[in-house]
Design an enzyme around this catalytic site. Sequence first.
Site, PDB file in Angstrom:
ATOM      1  N   THR A 111      87.215 -42.192  61.446  1.00 23.31           N
ATOM      2  CA  THR A 111      88.544 -41.712  61.869  1.00 23.31           C
ATOM      3  C   THR A 111      88.966 -40.458  61.114  1.00 23.31           C
ATOM      4  O   THR A 111      89.904 -39.777  61.523  1.00 23.31           O
ATOM      5  CB  THR A 111      89.612 -42.792  61.597  1.00 23.31           C
ATOM      6  OG1 THR A 111      89.678 -42.989  60.164  1.00 23.31           O
ATOM      7  CG2 THR A 111      89.258 -44.104  62.275  1.00 23.31           C
ATOM      8  N   ASP A 203      79.671 -31.165  50.024  1.00 23.32           N
ATOM      9  CA  ASP A 203      80.563 -32.187  49.463  1.00 23.32           C
ATOM     10  C   ASP A 203      80.800 -31.854  47.993  1.00 23.32           C
ATOM     11  O   ASP A 203      79.875 -31.892  47.170  1.00 23.32           O
ATOM     12  CB  ASP A 203      79.914 -33.567  49.612  1.00 23.32           C
ATOM     13  CG  ASP A 203      80.854 -34.670  49.137  1.00 23.32           C
ATOM     14  OD1 ASP A 203      81.285 -35.472  49.984  1.00 23.32           O
ATOM     15  OD2 ASP A 203      81.150 -34.726  47.921  1.00 23.32           O
TER      16      ASP A 203
HETATM   17  N1  URA Z   1      85.325 -32.629  51.220  1.00 21.60           N
HETATM   18  C1  URA Z   1      84.281 -31.969  50.671  1.00 21.60           C
HETATM   19  O1  URA Z   1      83.848 -32.274  49.567  1.00 21.60           O
HETATM   20  N2  URA Z   1      83.724 -30.959  51.378  1.00 21.60           N
HETATM   21  C2  URA Z   1      84.184 -30.579  52.585  1.00 21.60           C
HETATM   22  O2  URA Z   1      83.641 -29.639  53.158  1.00 21.60           O
HETATM   23  C3  URA Z   1      85.267 -31.292  53.128  1.00 21.60           C
HETATM   24  C4  URA Z   1      85.827 -32.303  52.426  1.00 21.60           C
END
Ligand code: URA
Length: 212
Positions: A111, A203
């Site tokens: 979601t 990330d």
């Molecule tokens: N969180 C992250 O660590 N990287 C993203 O690109 C988006 C959310």
Amino acid sequence: MTRLPHLTHVKHPLVQHKLTAMRRVGTPSNQFRGLLREISHLLAYEITRDLPLTDARIETPLQPMDAPVLQGKKLALVSILRAGNGLLDGVLELIPSARVGFVGLYRDEETLQPVQYYCKLPDTLEDRVVIAVDPMLATGNSSAAAVDLIKQAGAQDIRFLCLLAAPEGIARMQEAHPEVPIVTASVDDRLDDHGYIVPGLGDAGDRMFGTK
Ligand code: URA
């Protein structure tokens, strides 16, 4: 007192150079963390530029003078776990007397909505300038939810500090919390289908801690 604009895009060459190094896929975690710490100092400088000053009477070795000091406005930092901790350490180095809180939110990958798993905030947020920190302003859902929690705890002067922002996240924050200024080192192009910022850096938590 000059108020911070709704969005501050910090284009300083040092910030941009370091951010490019962070984006590179081959940058190892230890360098990534070090660069984030360095950039956090420069972003903290921008997000605190409107803090009020007052004069204090001091003595230099030559003579007395009225010299500027921060006008007693206390600060609190709130790290949005877990990647927020990468910005927190550096900001705390510049503002060592700040109280610190943590909000734990993970993103439901289907979601893309935030799910809260932890919240520990300082008792007295009413009189403090609160800086919420999270490197990635992506969908804006977690950031908006974190600011909701900070407001519920009584805070009235809240700012949001991030490294990268997607236009979607900026719009979401503007809709949910229009009075919260955002300071970022970059406004990237967009989000992909998984809610990642593009071109982004991947990330942020995984890049910081070497997880996958
Ligand atoms: N969180 C992250 O660590 N990287 C993203 O690109 C988006 C959310």
